[in-house]
Design a protein around this motif. Structure first.
Motif, mmCIF file in Angstrom:
data_model
loop_
_atom_site.group_PDB
_atom_site.id
_atom_site.type_symbol
_atom_site.label_atom_id
_atom_site.label_comp_id
_atom_site.label_asym_id
_atom_site.label_seq_id
_atom_site.Cartn_x
_atom_site.Cartn_y
_atom_site.Cartn_z
ATOM 1 N N ASP B 206 0.275 57.562 -95.701
ATOM 2 C CA ASP B 206 -0.589 56.611 -96.406
ATOM 3 C C ASP B 206 -1.232 55.620 -95.432
ATOM 4 N N ARG B 235 -1.569 64.806 -100.475
ATOM 5 C CA ARG B 235 -2.772 65.013 -101.283
ATOM 6 C C ARG B 235 -3.783 63.887 -101.072
ATOM 7 N N ARG B 236 -3.274 62.644 -101.042
ATOM 8 C CA ARG B 236 -4.170 61.507 -100.797
ATOM 9 C C ARG B 236 -4.788 61.602 -99.398
ATOM 10 N N GLY B 461 -8.456 67.390 -105.277
ATOM 11 C CA GLY B 461 -7.254 66.594 -105.171
ATOM 12 C C GLY B 461 -6.303 66.552 -106.352
#
Lengths: 697, 697
Positions: B206, B235-236, B461
């Motif tokens: 992140d 995924r982010r 996504g």
């Protein structure tokens, strides 16, 4: 430069006393100029280098004139394709014994003329005995003699060392030489064969068998013109030096390959099998080739069927990558003995894993003792280790030297970057320790040592003898094919050939029906006709017949399929179905094949292949190559294969083809693995007519 | 040094304004001294570096005292495990927002005390908000900020660049950083997580999603504590940056792995499937990781389901290695259009192969035109090229720059050794061209671009929605399971549940028997009992029943097997059997599985796995991963699979599990591929009692 190398069959080419560049040029863009630049080092080292160009009066007008100033062994031809043959003849006439032809425009060109140019080169080589490397190659290099017969710049920077490269392609020869150099490995000789008009891989391999500077050989194969000759040369060489082979053509590259070398790519699978049988270590790509030959150039494990690897790591994470990679290659990493573990426990704090892998925790002075203890373990044939370069914590060069066990190679991965790391890697290699930069490299190098040890454990150099000569029929129906299997000692089920219905019913009574114990023995009824290869598809096979009525129904259907004779056969117990067979490969001659039965296995092309004839021992190793081998090891309580029993079947089929040129192919499908052994359930034999018999190759 | 980076969640750790080394030492062998040496560069670049040691009056007596001279964001703890918690609390109290704990002696040690030390660290981190990296890691590095928080020497030589490394292990972090550096790739941030007491992979991922210096991320995974959290973070991140993942544990490395991290290795297959679904590119070893992330750090192909690769080579032999490697990876190398071939023919002599691969023959000025023509071909998404370094023949840097096509990445293998070669490779990378040294590296880099393009072509996504909630029974017999399949839209054969013999005979008349066209429709008779999972083994399945007499015989045997009810079912036509199912993975929650039927496929473990819920489109890609996929493509004239039809079945099963926590597992075995579509022939559903229902994870 005087010739200091031992006499070898290709010394005129690879250890020439003098070199003439024919078609030398002052135009720096020309091949003749590039070659002259490249060979400056040879001249500087005292070799006789003569530039020949009849139209340039600063150069020698002819090879003959150049010879007057010193012996010329090698002529490097930098002239158009059409002019090469005449100059080659002139060179031979002037006493030159070898030539390098780099240029293209020969058999690799589809215009017909090129093939003719090449044919003439070959003709002159045969007639005069002059050896020709090329055409269509970027040349060769012998760094130890400062001999760089290549137009590719930078080649003279490749260091001298123990690795020889024999590449089908000049480009690959250079790519490999550069990759070996970047990985810290030196070269004894690196050759690109190009079109192979005269000098081919077997010639170079035989030369290397007597080359004292070469400690390991990297072989790159695209196509094989003469399979038996290549394999015989590899067999001779592996008896003296390790050979690592990379074969192109896993996927379908035929169209491009043909354009490149003027020959069709042969079977990738057969070529790999043949090379492995001749003792070569196989690799999957050029990186593994570098790791493998780099390791085998400095060390070799003792012969062993299933060598055990002891893993030592100074950092757990990279050690885990190494372990995973080794195990993914089906390499044994056995638990260390109690004695070894006790010895290690005395050296290390109790916080780390010590059963194999051994994690030393922070690298420190215990490293050499740990390496020594692991190497001394009776289950360990090779030690594979990894450590980051931390000279403040441990001198790994000293630790590795002190920690080696005689006869147990050490492969050390040394992670780091910069000159101090490169220096330590060189020092380790100089001490006979195989070196890599990362866990994947350690695993690839270790796998090469394992494959080499396995290859040497299988009996050694001589190929097996062919089988017995049999009287070969013009054709075989299933019953006749099975009679031949009986003759070879391969189990079949009791059966009868029946010409009539009543004979079939008698056969049923004899082979099937009431088993006297309250059960029913089923039989199979099959169409018996040598002309029908796929009986099942036309309704020619009926299984599980348990009564006369069902038999009649089956015979009705066989009649409808055109049967004139029936085969009535006892049914085999359930089991796991295999396919085994022998056929003739166009390049390598008789080969045998083992695979699992059923469409899934077929779709996966999960088969093991060997050249025939082969020993029972060699054939026994084939099932261990199958991806689905777990199925043969008592899968879900099923039967367990005795590898030797399968080896006997396969060796018998291979021996049959090797001894009987009229038999083209024999296939047992299925060969069923049952609790009581292997049973052939169906067999097909294809022959050629007596007047078609071909020499057995 | 002032903070120049954009605010990120872990900036206190990776972009600190000041650093305190607690337990700094003058003894060069101590960790505290190694850290001080390592962080000298940070101080030299203007960062506030404070050495803290209460027993050395040349140093700060406490973190608080150090803070007085400038803000301290990061404390590096070089003290024994037992002392760490107290110092961490002191640091948090002094306003420090992050800590690095390198030492061992925590949860990776099996003595109980270590786990307690780690628990206290975690507790303080949770209570105070201070972020803790480690313990049991060799640290991290941010070359662009001259920040080398690592005790491994040589780390400061790693160059700055766009690749971030997030490694489970400190050792692997360093091994990867060094390997990337050796291959010419620079690093933005390289982190080894160690035991992950507080900061874990999702935290760092992140952080990187917002890091402008990072252009691609290398992720090394050993164990996964929180599957959904990891996958959500990947995924982010993949929505913004390419991620390449290496997962350890292909083979059984559990015992050693557990000793290393204090956690059990999770399923390698599920972890890989989950990461791929989240958009990561998967690689097989650390070398491929370097090639892949190095390429993706400089270029990315457009999204495409099956990207085509155009191959250009200046030397045929290496080009053949490259082609073989690409095709071996199932990468498309499509024939170029007539238009493209005509364009190339105008640039090159007619002697070489020009259909794809394009062999330029001797490298020359045509190179850039050829690259441009191939890149412009409508079937080409990526150009993969190889050439030996021959600056006299062609300036490859200029040719590659000029020959690029917008939106079509170029991967160039540049063979050679020495500084000029390294310089040209750097110049190519700086121009956004992916670079490798050998054909295998070009293939690995190209494969990464292909995998990334494929991942982005699948919808993007957001995960799929779960399926519908159904009323879940306590148990399901085969008939009830098939009723649920009918409800999901999955085809089954007509069937009847029968409580009596006469009902079974009626069912036979309705479903089987005379087909009105001279033939007989067979039926199956099966034992119907939710408590019996393996009906076949106890004689509970009878197939091919064509008459009432045979039905009675079958019912007798079902009775003998304990049947109280029967399932009479029409027989399906022949075809290819598959297995599909959905179950709950302990780490990732619901997963679906597709494999070929039969024991061979089972023994090979040839299955494709995905997390559920998943879209029909995602599920449709699963069969293409099977080694035996040829069997589903009309093998020997058999039926051809419509991937979408299978995708619908699989997505339905996955949606069912995702929406219904009480369903533990559902398996259709076999699901038969017939000429008329997919038919479920048997099904098993396992549930847990209502009071056992667990949160869906």
């Amino acid at each position: 430069m005087t010739q200091t190398r031992t006499p070898g069959p290709l010394n005129a080419l690879f250890a020439p006393r003098g070199i003439a560049i024919v078609g030398a040029s002052r135009n720096p863009a020309k091949l003749g100029a590039a070659m002259a630049r490249s060979l400056e080092g040879f001249a500087a080292a005292g070799g006789h280098l003569a530039l020949v160009n009849g139209r340039d009066d600063t150069m020698y007008p002819s090879i003959g004139a150049a010879s007057a100033d010193g012996p010329i062994d090698l002529a490097v031809l930098c002239v158009p394709a059409a002019a090469c043959a005449a100059i080659l003849a002139e060179a031979a006439g002037a006493g030159v014994r070898a030539a390098l032809v780099c240029g293209g425009g020969f058999a690799e060109v589809a215009d017909g003329q090129g093939a003719e140019h090449q044919r003439r080169l070959t003709e002159i080589a045969r007639a005069t005995g002059i050896r020709v490397l090329g055409p269509n190659t970027s040349g060769f290099l012998v760094p130890g003699a400062h001999l760089t017969a290549s137009f590719v710049p930078g080649t003279s920077r490749v260091p001298s060392g123990g690795v020889a490269v024999v590449a089908a392609s000049g480009g690959v020869n250079h790519a490999l030489a550069f990759a070996l150099a970047e990985a810290g490995h030196g070269i004894s000789l690196a050759v690109g064969l190009g079109n192979g008009a005269d000098v081919t891989a077997p010639d170079v391999l035989d030369h290397l068998a007597g080359d004292p500077d070469t400690t390991a050989v990297a072989l790159h194969v695209e196509t094989v013109a003469d399979g038996p000759r290549l394999i015989a040369a590899v067999r001779r060489l592996t008896a003296r030096r390790p050979v690592v082979a990379l074969v192109v053509g896993r996927s379908d590259v035929g169209a491009f390959a043909a354009s490149h070398t003027g020959a069709l790519a042969t079977s990738w699978r057969s070529t790999r099998a043949a090379l492995a049988q001749a003792g070569a270590v196989l690799v999957g790509d050029e990186r593994e080739l570098v790791d493998a030959v780099g390791a085998l150039a400095v060390t070799r494990a003792r012969a062993a069927g299933d060598p055990g690897v002891g893993v030592v790591t100074a950092q757990a994470g990279p050690g885990l990558l190494l372990l995973d990679n080794l195990q993914g290659r089906s390499i044994a990493v056995p638990e260390l003995t109690r004695h070894t573990q006790d010895g290690i426990a005395a050296l290390l704090p109790p916080l780390t894993y010590q059963r194999n892998p051994v994690d030393t925790g922070r690298p420190g002075p215990a490293m050499s003792g740990v390496l020594k203890a692991v190497g001394a373990d009776p289950g360990v044939d090779i030690v594979a280790a990894y450590a980051l370069h931390e000279p403040g914590a441990v001198d790994l060069v000293a630790a590795a030297r002190a920690g080696r066990t005689d006869g147990v190679p050490l492969v050390l991965g040394l992670g780091g970057t910069g000159e101090a790391v490169a220096r330590d890697r060189d020092a380790l290699r100089a001490a006979g320790i195989a070196v890599a930069g990362d866990p994947a490299g350690v695993a690839a190098a270790t796998a090469a040592l394992v494959a080499d040890a396995r290859a040497r454990s299988i009996g050694g150099g001589e190929p097996a003898a062919p089988g017995a000569v049999v009287e070969v029929a013009d054709d075989y129906d299933e019953g006749q094919a099975k009679d031949l299997l009986d003759h070879l000692g391969i189990a079949t089920m009791p059966r009868r050939r029946c010409a009539t219905r009543s004979a079939a019913h008698e056969a049923f009574d004899a082979l099937g029906g009431d088993d006297g114990d309250g059960g029913v023995r089923p039989v199979a009824a099959k169409l018996l006709d040598a002309a029908v290869l796929h009986k099942t598809e036309i309704g020619g096979v009926h299984l599980g017949i348990t009564g006369h009525q069902a038999l009649d129904a089956a015979l009705d259907r066989l009649d409808a399929a055109g049967a004139r004779r029936y085969l009535i056969e006892a049914m085999a117990p359930p089991g796991i179905d295999l396919i085994v067979g022998a056929r003739r490969d166009p390049v390598f001659g008789p080969v045998v094949l083992v695979g699992l039965g059923g469409t899934v296995a077929e779709a996966l092309a999960d088969v093991a292949v060997r050249l025939a004839p082969l020993s029972v021992e060699e054939a026994s190793g084939m099932p261990s190559e199958l991806s689905g081998r777990a199925l043969l090891a008592g899968w879900r309580g099923g039967p367990v294969l005795a590898p030797r029993a399968l080896g006997e079947v396969v060796a018998a089929l291979g021996g049959l083809l090797a001894a009987n040129p009229r038999i083209d192919e024999i296939e047992i499908n299925p060969l069923r693995l049952t609790r009581t052994g292997l049973i052939a359930l169906d067999a097909v034999i294809l022959t050629r007519k007596a007047d078609d018999a071909h020499p057995d190759r």
